[in-house]
Design a protein around this motif. Structure first.
Motif, mmCIF file in Angstrom:
data_model
loop_
_atom_site.group_PDB
_atom_site.id
_atom_site.type_symbol
_atom_site.label_atom_id
_atom_site.label_comp_id
_atom_site.label_asym_id
_atom_site.label_seq_id
_atom_site.Cartn_x
_atom_site.Cartn_y
_atom_site.Cartn_z
ATOM 1 N N LEU A 28 -4.954 -5.317 -13.328
ATOM 2 C CA LEU A 28 -3.943 -5.000 -12.510
ATOM 3 C C LEU A 28 -3.205 -3.729 -13.210
ATOM 4 C CD1 LEU A 28 -1.661 -5.784 -10.328
ATOM 5 C CD2 LEU A 28 -0.250 -6.580 -12.176
ATOM 6 N N ASP A 29 -3.287 -3.394 -14.342
ATOM 7 C CA ASP A 29 -2.996 -2.065 -14.731
ATOM 8 C C ASP A 29 -3.703 -0.970 -14.026
ATOM 9 O OD1 ASP A 29 -0.771 -2.807 -16.201
ATOM 10 O OD2 ASP A 29 -1.848 -2.790 -18.016
ATOM 11 N N SER A 30 -5.098 -1.417 -14.004
ATOM 12 C CA SER A 30 -6.254 -0.343 -13.456
ATOM 13 C C SER A 30 -6.150 -0.199 -11.795
ATOM 14 C CB SER A 30 -7.717 -0.849 -13.805
ATOM 15 O OG SER A 30 -7.632 -0.895 -15.122
ATOM 16 N N LEU A 31 -5.594 -1.410 -11.083
ATOM 17 C CA LEU A 31 -5.327 -1.373 -9.848
ATOM 18 C C LEU A 31 -4.274 -0.733 -9.562
ATOM 19 C CD1 LEU A 31 -5.983 -2.461 -7.092
ATOM 20 C CD2 LEU A 31 -4.811 -4.622 -7.686
ATOM 21 N N LEU A 32 -3.258 -0.657 -10.138
ATOM 22 C CA LEU A 32 -2.138 0.089 -9.731
ATOM 23 C C LEU A 32 -2.302 1.599 -9.863
ATOM 24 C CD1 LEU A 32 0.699 -2.000 -11.583
ATOM 25 C CD2 LEU A 32 0.231 -2.058 -9.064
ATOM 26 N N ILE A 33 -3.190 1.962 -11.037
ATOM 27 C CA ILE A 33 -3.461 3.386 -11.348
ATOM 28 C C ILE A 33 -4.250 4.009 -10.243
ATOM 29 C CG2 ILE A 33 -4.494 5.156 -12.825
ATOM 30 C CD1 ILE A 33 -3.556 3.259 -15.037
ATOM 31 N N LEU A 34 -5.510 2.968 -9.883
ATOM 32 C CA LEU A 34 -6.378 3.335 -8.778
ATOM 33 C C LEU A 34 -5.614 3.601 -7.299
ATOM 34 C CD1 LEU A 34 -9.091 3.953 -7.621
ATOM 35 C CD2 LEU A 34 -9.248 1.538 -7.228
ATOM 36 N N ALA A 35 -4.449 2.704 -6.953
ATOM 37 C CA ALA A 35 -3.774 2.867 -5.857
ATOM 38 C C ALA A 35 -2.953 4.029 -5.775
ATOM 39 C CB ALA A 35 -2.904 1.914 -5.670
ATOM 40 N N ALA A 36 -2.414 4.297 -6.911
ATOM 41 C CA ALA A 36 -1.694 5.917 -7.155
ATOM 42 C C ALA A 36 -2.728 7.141 -6.866
ATOM 43 C CB ALA A 36 -0.726 5.691 -8.279
ATOM 44 N N ASP A 37 -3.708 7.049 -7.488
ATOM 45 C CA ASP A 37 -4.535 8.227 -7.270
ATOM 46 C C ASP A 37 -5.225 8.146 -5.829
ATOM 47 O OD1 ASP A 37 -4.420 8.631 -10.213
ATOM 48 O OD2 ASP A 37 -6.280 7.584 -10.640
ATOM 49 N N GLN A 38 -5.372 7.106 -5.343
ATOM 50 C CA GLN A 38 -5.828 7.067 -3.953
ATOM 51 C C GLN A 38 -4.721 7.364 -2.970
ATOM 52 O OE1 GLN A 38 -9.053 7.019 -3.106
ATOM 53 N NE2 GLN A 38 -9.588 6.952 -5.116
ATOM 54 N N ARG A 39 -3.582 7.458 -3.336
ATOM 55 C CA ARG A 39 -2.516 7.591 -2.508
ATOM 56 C C ARG A 39 -2.120 6.575 -1.447
ATOM 57 N NH1 ARG A 39 -2.059 14.306 -1.441
ATOM 58 N NH2 ARG A 39 -2.018 15.025 -3.625
ATOM 59 N N ALA A 40 -2.672 5.481 -2.042
ATOM 60 C CA ALA A 40 -2.361 4.374 -1.270
ATOM 61 C C ALA A 40 -0.849 4.080 -0.854
ATOM 62 C CB ALA A 40 -3.305 2.930 -1.746
ATOM 63 N N SER A 41 -0.539 3.447 0.269
ATOM 64 C CA SER A 41 0.903 2.942 0.394
ATOM 65 C C SER A 41 1.134 1.632 0.056
ATOM 66 C CB SER A 41 1.219 3.218 1.906
ATOM 67 O OG SER A 41 0.531 2.395 2.909
ATOM 68 N N ASP A 42 -0.008 0.669 0.089
ATOM 69 C CA ASP A 42 0.240 -0.691 -0.191
ATOM 70 C C ASP A 42 -1.153 -1.104 -0.818
ATOM 71 O OD1 ASP A 42 2.678 -1.393 1.511
ATOM 72 O OD2 ASP A 42 1.669 -0.058 2.746
ATOM 73 N N ILE A 43 -0.804 -2.437 -1.572
ATOM 74 C CA ILE A 43 -2.045 -3.085 -2.038
ATOM 75 C C ILE A 43 -1.706 -4.639 -1.662
ATOM 76 C CG2 ILE A 43 -2.952 -4.030 -4.138
ATOM 77 C CD1 ILE A 43 -1.465 -1.897 -5.933
ATOM 78 N N LEU A 44 -3.036 -5.262 -1.024
ATOM 79 C CA LEU A 44 -2.799 -6.336 -0.545
ATOM 80 C C LEU A 44 -3.663 -7.479 -1.364
ATOM 81 C CD1 LEU A 44 -2.824 -6.053 3.277
ATOM 82 C CD2 LEU A 44 -0.867 -6.383 1.759
ATOM 83 N N LEU A 45 -2.860 -8.741 -1.763
ATOM 84 C CA LEU A 45 -3.766 -9.404 -2.848
ATOM 85 C C LEU A 45 -3.699 -10.790 -2.046
ATOM 86 C CD1 LEU A 45 -2.398 -8.180 -6.127
ATOM 87 C CD2 LEU A 45 -4.670 -7.732 -5.071
#
Length: 377
Positions: A30-47
């Motif tokens: 989950l930590d990796s996912l949050l960091i990746l989303a921030a790096d990719q400038r994503a607006s949302d994560i859907l699980l």
């Protein structure tokens, strides 16, 4: 995009191959996912069960590759984020909204809920900095509205159209320029403001107060100058907001409506028929402006730009609201450029003419294609 897919595939594999423990801790995946989303400038994560991890980037969904998420995966990722009180709310109401912080990736707003009997989540990334009216590419007329000291400003639009960011920018504009007591009532608190020239209090529904309506009633006894109500969800909150706007406060709030006409009708129709005439009278006296917003993809990976309809409460507009002629409001907006008004189609046309969005994108997001074409060369 290939790098993103490879990284997402690796962290989904890590998630699926990790073993569960008796003590729930936030997983490395989950930590990796949050960091990746921030790096990719994503607006949302859907699980969601039965799907890989999904990121929304520039308004488009991007599915990761790798194994699909299982029920155990979702529990391991999501339950450690919840406090005991939030876990109880989830079990009682089958959904819970909250914010949380990550040391490297920043702050996030999450909605954890059930679907098909299993956990699912939508996680939104919150910018580290409070946005400004200028950084959000909003029209200058909105700055002039924030110089007013009394009345009701409503920001409307669908979920995900940037209403929260725009309201945060409004609060920051006042905070940086005036000595005021600003009170925000939010569910949950997303942007954390610091005192500049103003004194700011941020009240979180479910934590500091049981409901929007109760918080708005109570805030009138707390000597505020500016009140932000995150969302007007019921007639009780609407009535309290109108009273606050009538009694010398600047009130900012939001509704899930598409334009000014719908907004007026939604508010009035929330009350019994016997009270609607009085509500229209109050609304006509208190209203300053209605701003309807949507986010539109820009050209060449340029991000998202806001297209806005702006209705300023002139005497003519107030008269239409008072007498229930909501269907005539659009004609007032289309001819009210001198007062800072514009229709959604006019705003989209300006974005095309400034080469921020394409003609096709504007046509895909407009309400009246023929009218939009009349504004374009």
């Amino acid at each position: 995009m290939a790098t993103y897919q490879n990284e997402l595939s690796e962290l989904v594999y890590e998630l699926n191959s990790s073993t569960s423990t008796t003590k729930l801790e936030r997983s490395a995946s989950l930590d990796s996912l949050l960091i990746l989303a921030a790096d990719q400038r994503a607006s949302d994560i859907l699980l969601v069960l039965g799907s890989p991890v999904i990121l929304r980037i520039r308004g488009e969904l991007n599915l990761g590759t790798g194994k699909i998420l299982s029920s155990d995966d979702l529990r391991r990722m999501l339950l450690p984020l919840l406090s005991a009180a939030q876990l109880k709310e989830l079990e009682d109401n089958r959904a819970v909204d909250f914010c949380f912080a990550h040391n490297s990736a920043g702050r996030f707003r999450a909605n954890v809920h059930y679907q098909r009997g299993t956990l699912a989540a939508s996680i939104r990334l919150l910018p580290a900095q409070i946005p400004t009216i200028e950084s959000l590419h909003l029209p200058p007329v909105l700055s002039r509205l924030m110089e007013r000291r009394q009345g009701l400003v409503l920001l409307t639009g669908p979920t995900g159209c940037g209403k929260t960011s725009t309201m945060a920018a409004f609060v920051d504009f006042i905070n940086a320029r005036r000595r005021e007591h600003i009170v925000t009532i939010e569910d949950p608190v997303e942007y954390q403001h610091t005192n500049k020239k103003s004194i700011l209090e941020q009240i979180e529904v479910g934590y500091d107060t049981p409901s929007f309506a109760q918080a708005v009633r109570a805030v009138l006894r707390q000597n505020p100058n500016v009140i932000l109500i995150g969302e007007m969800r019921d007639s009780e909150t609407m009535a309290a907001a109108l009273t606050a706007a009538e009694t010398g406060h600047l009130v900012l709030s939001s509704l899930h409506t598409n334009d000014a006409s719908q907004t007026m009708s939604r508010i009035v129709d929330s009350f019994p028929a016997s009270n609607q005439s009085q509500i229209r009278q109050q609304l006509s006296l208190a209203l300053l402006a209605v701003i309807a917003q949507q986010l539109v993809p820009g050209l060449d990976q340029a991000g998202l730009y806001p297209a806005v309809e702006i209705m300023v409460a002139t005497l003519a507009v107030k008269n239409l609201v008072r007498h229930g002629h909501d269907h005539l409001l659009r004609s007032q907006i289309s001819t009210g450029k001198a007062e800072g008004m514009m229709t959604m189609d006019q705003s989209l046309a300006e974005l095309v003419q400034s080469r921020r969005i394409s003609r096709d994108t504007a046509l895909a997001h407009c309400y009246h294609p023929d009218e939009l074409r009349s504004y374009l060369p």
